[in-house]
Write an enzyme that holds these catalytic residues in place. Structure first.
Site, PDB file in Angstrom:
ATOM      1  N   LYS A   1      -3.163  -2.114   7.898  1.00  0.00           N
ATOM      2  CA  LYS A   1      -3.192  -3.566   8.046  1.00  0.00           C
ATOM      3  C   LYS A   1      -2.216  -4.241   7.087  1.00  0.00           C
ATOM      4  O   LYS A   1      -1.736  -3.640   6.133  1.00  0.00           O
ATOM      5  CB  LYS A   1      -4.602  -4.096   7.801  1.00  0.00           C
ATOM      6  CG  LYS A   1      -5.596  -3.671   8.870  1.00  0.00           C
ATOM      7  CD  LYS A   1      -5.128  -3.963  10.293  1.00  0.00           C
ATOM      8  CE  LYS A   1      -5.139  -5.454  10.637  1.00  0.00           C
ATOM      9  NZ  LYS A   1      -4.697  -5.673  12.036  1.00  0.00           N
TER      10      LYS A   1
ATOM     11  N   TYR B   1       0.735   1.618  14.792  1.00  0.00           N
ATOM     12  CA  TYR B   1      -0.287   1.351  13.787  1.00  0.00           C
ATOM     13  C   TYR B   1      -0.066   2.163  12.518  1.00  0.00           C
ATOM     14  O   TYR B   1      -0.074   3.393  12.551  1.00  0.00           O
ATOM     15  CB  TYR B   1      -1.700   1.640  14.328  1.00  0.00           C
ATOM     16  CG  TYR B   1      -2.759   1.276  13.315  1.00  0.00           C
ATOM     17  CD1 TYR B   1      -2.993  -0.063  13.005  1.00  0.00           C
ATOM     18  CD2 TYR B   1      -3.480   2.243  12.631  1.00  0.00           C
ATOM     19  CE1 TYR B   1      -3.925  -0.424  12.049  1.00  0.00           C
ATOM     20  CE2 TYR B   1      -4.428   1.893  11.667  1.00  0.00           C
ATOM     21  CZ  TYR B   1      -4.638   0.553  11.384  1.00  0.00           C
ATOM     22  OH  TYR B   1      -5.554   0.201  10.435  1.00  0.00           O
TER      23      TYR B   1
ATOM     24  N   ASP C   1       0.895  -1.161   0.000  1.00  0.00           N
ATOM     25  CA  ASP C   1       0.000   0.000   0.000  1.00  0.00           C
ATOM     26  C   ASP C   1       0.930   1.206   0.000  1.00  0.00           C
ATOM     27  O   ASP C   1       1.624   1.444   0.984  1.00  0.00           O
ATOM     28  CB  ASP C   1      -0.855  -0.071   1.275  1.00  0.00           C
ATOM     29  CG  ASP C   1      -1.728   1.165   1.479  1.00  0.00           C
ATOM     30  OD1 ASP C   1      -1.586   2.139   0.717  1.00  0.00           O
ATOM     31  OD2 ASP C   1      -2.546   1.130   2.429  1.00  0.00           O
TER      32      ASP C   1
HETATM   33  P1  13P Z   1      -5.292  -0.139   5.109  1.00  0.00           P
HETATM   34  O1  13P Z   1      -4.648  -1.121   6.019  1.00  0.00           O
HETATM   35  O2  13P Z   1      -5.993  -0.820   4.002  1.00  0.00           O
HETATM   36  O3  13P Z   1      -4.291   0.855   4.666  1.00  0.00           O
HETATM   37  O4  13P Z   1      -6.425   0.612   5.926  1.00  0.00           O
HETATM   38  C1  13P Z   1      -6.089   1.270   7.076  1.00  0.00           C
HETATM   39  C2  13P Z   1      -7.249   1.685   7.900  1.00  0.00           C
HETATM   40  O5  13P Z   1      -7.037   2.055   9.030  1.00  0.00           O
HETATM   41  C3  13P Z   1      -8.608   1.667   7.341  1.00  0.00           C
HETATM   42  O6  13P Z   1      -9.576   2.190   8.209  1.00  0.00           O
HETATM   43 MG    MG Z   2      -2.382  -0.073   4.236  1.00  0.00          MG
HETATM   44 MG    MG Z   3      -5.071  -1.929   2.557  1.00  0.00          MG
HETATM   45 MG    MG Z   4      -3.975   2.378   3.263  1.00  0.00          MG
END
Ligand code: 13P
Ligand code: MG
Ligand code: MG
Ligand code: MG
Ligand code: 13P
Length: 367
Positions: free
Chosen positions: A234, A231, A11
Site C-alpha cells: 500500500k 500489487y 517501506d
Molecule cells: P504494506 O503495504 O504495509 O507493505 O503491507 C502490504 C500487505 O499486503 C499487508 O497485508
Molecule cells: Mg509496503
Molecule cells: Mg506499510
Molecule cells: Mg511492507
C-alpha cells in the site's frame, strides 16, 4: 525565516512480514542524517508506522530538491541493502526503480513537502499511516479545515472565519481542482468522499495572516501500485499540518482522528477497516496485518530546529477511539471475503485478484 519541511517515507523491508521497521533502519537513517546537518539539512527526525519509515527533514533548499531527495534515496537504498542481507520481508518494497535522477517522486516512496515563512510560533504535526492509501487523510482534513462541528475556530475565530481553499487531485486522470469552503462545501464532499480524489494541499484564503500561496496542510499522493503496474503493497501516506493562530488549534487537528473512520488497505491491500490512532510504540501491524494505524508527531519549528517530537496519540484520551476501532475490527472481520470488508471490484484491480479472474475467464459460459 523561510524553511521547507519534507516528509519522505518508504517501506524498504520489515521484520516479520509487513509488521514493523527494524530499529537498525532508523539508526542507519539517523547516522546519515546527522552527517548531513549543516551540509544539506537543518534538522531531522526519523520515525515509523508499521513497516514504513518516515524521514522528517527541515531544510532551506525548497521542494523537489535533488540533494534532499538524494539524501532520502541514499538512506532507502542503504536500508534495502540491510534488508536483503538480513532476509527481511519486502526488501526494497517501495523502491520501484534503481535509476535516481534527482527527484524521488514517482519512484515509489511517498513525499509531502511544504515551504513556509515560519511564524512567531509554528506548531506543526506530521501524520503517517500504515496499511492504507493516498486519500486516507481526506476525512480528517475535511474535519479540521471545513467542519465547525470538529473545529469551532471556523465559527468563533475571526482569523479563520473566511475558511480555507482545498487543492484536490484526481489521480487517475492527472487533474486538479481548487474548491473553497464554506461556499463549495457540497462540491468538495462530492469529490473527496471517494478516495478517487485526494486532498493534496490546503491553503488559507484572502484576508488570512498567512499568504494565500503558502500551504497549511499537504499530503503524499503517490499511488504505489499504479506506479508499479502491479500489487507491491500500500501507499501508506504521510501528511504535514500547521496549527494555531488562524489555523485549527492542536486539539482541533487531533480531534479529527477521534473517530476510527474506515480506510481501505489492511490485509493484502484488499480490505476496508478502521484507522486506529496509536503511539509510536504501538505503531505496528499485527491483527490481520493491521488494523490500519496512524501516528502523529507534534513539533514546534523555530531557528532551523524541530523542537519535539511529542507523540500526540500516546494518550488515554484516544483509548475509546482505539477500543471502538477494535470493535469495528471484530465486526467487519466476520464478513471474511465478502464486501464491504473486501474492497470493491474497482479497487481490487490494484490487488493480485485480477490474476485469479484471468484464470477463470475461459470457464465462463453464456446464460
Ligand atoms: P504494506 O503495504 O504495509 O507493505 O503491507 C502490504 C500487505 O499486503 C499487508 O497485508
Ligand atoms: Mg509496503
Ligand atoms: Mg506499510
Ligand atoms: Mg511492507
Ligand atoms: P490556552 O489557554 O491553554 O493557551 O489554550 C488556548 C486555546 O485556544 C486552546 O484551544
Amino acid at each position: 525565516e523561510k524553511v521547507t519541511i519534507s516528509v519522505i517515507k518508504a517501506d524498504t523491508g520489515s521484520l516479520v512480514g509487513n509488521h514493523i521497521v527494524p530499529p537498525i533502519f532508523e539508526e542507519t537513517a539517523e547516522d546519515i542524517l546527522e552527517d548531513s546537518v549543516d551540509e544539506i539539512i537543518l534538522d531531522y527526525h526519523v520515525t515509523h508506522v508499521g513497516d514504513d519509515m518516515s524521514l522528517i527533514l527541515l531544510h532551506n533548499k525548497g521542494e523537489d530538491n535533488p540533494e534532499v531527495h538524494g539524501l532520502a534515496w541514499k538512506i532507502f537504498q542503504k536500508t534495502t541493502k540491510i534488508a536483503k542481507d538480513m532476509g527481511l520481508y519486502g526488501a526494497g518494497e517501495d523502491l520501484l526503480s534503481e535509476d535516481f535522477k534527482g527527484n524521488i517522486k514517482n519512484m515509489g516512496p511517498g513525499v509531502a513537502e511544504m515551504t513556509i515563512n515560519v511564524r512567531q510560533t509554528e506548531p506543526i504535526f506530521v501524520f503517517a499511516a500504515d496499511k492504507t492509501e493516498a486519500g486516507a487523510f481526506n476525512y480528517p482534513l475535511f474535519q479540521m479545515f471545513a467542519n465547525p462541528f470538529n473545529t469551532p475556530g471556523l465559527i468563533i475565530d475571526p482569523a479563520m472565519h473566511m475558511g480555507f481553499k482545498f487543492e484536490i487531485w484526481d489521480l487517475d486522470n492527472h487533474k486538479k481542482i481548487y474548491l473553497s469552503a464554506p461556499e463549495d462545501l457540497y462540491d468538495i464532499l462530492s469529490l473527496i468522499g471517494s478516495i478517487k480524489y485526494v486532498i493534496k494541499r490546503i491553503y488559507p484564503r484572502q484576508g488570512h495572516k498567512i499568504p494565500e500561496n503558502e500551504p497549511v496542510a499537504v499530503t503524499s499522493t503517490e499511488r504505489l501500485n499504479a506506479e508499479a503496474g502491479k500489487y507491491v503493497g500500500k501507499d501508506d501516506p504521510v501528511m504535514i499540518v500547521r496549527s494555531q493562530k488562524g489555523l485549527p488549534a492542536a486539539g482541533e487537528v487531533l480531534e479529527a482522528f477521534s473517530f476510527p473512520y474506515m480506510v481501505d488497505g489492511w490485509m493484502r491491500g484488499f480490505h476496508w477497516g478502521p484507522l486506529m490512532p496509536v503511539s509510536v510504540k504501538d505503531a505496528k501491524a499485527t491483527r490481520f496485518d493491521g488494523p490500519a494505524r496512524v501516528i502523529s508527531l507534534g513539533f514546534q519549528v523555530k531557528n532551523g530546529k524541530l523542537y519535539g517530537p511529542e507523540d500526540m496519540f500516546d494518550d488515554p484520551a484516544f483509548d475509546l477511539t482505539r477500543n471502538k476501532a477494535m470493535e469495528i475490527t471484530d465486526y467487519i472481520r466476520r464478513h471474511g471475503p465478502f464486501e464491504p470488508h473486501r474492497v470493491s471490484s474497482e479497487l481490487a484491480q490494484y490487488t493480485t485478484l485480477p490474476k485469479i479472474l484471468e484464470k477463470l475467464k475461459d470457464r465462463f459460459q453464456d446464460i
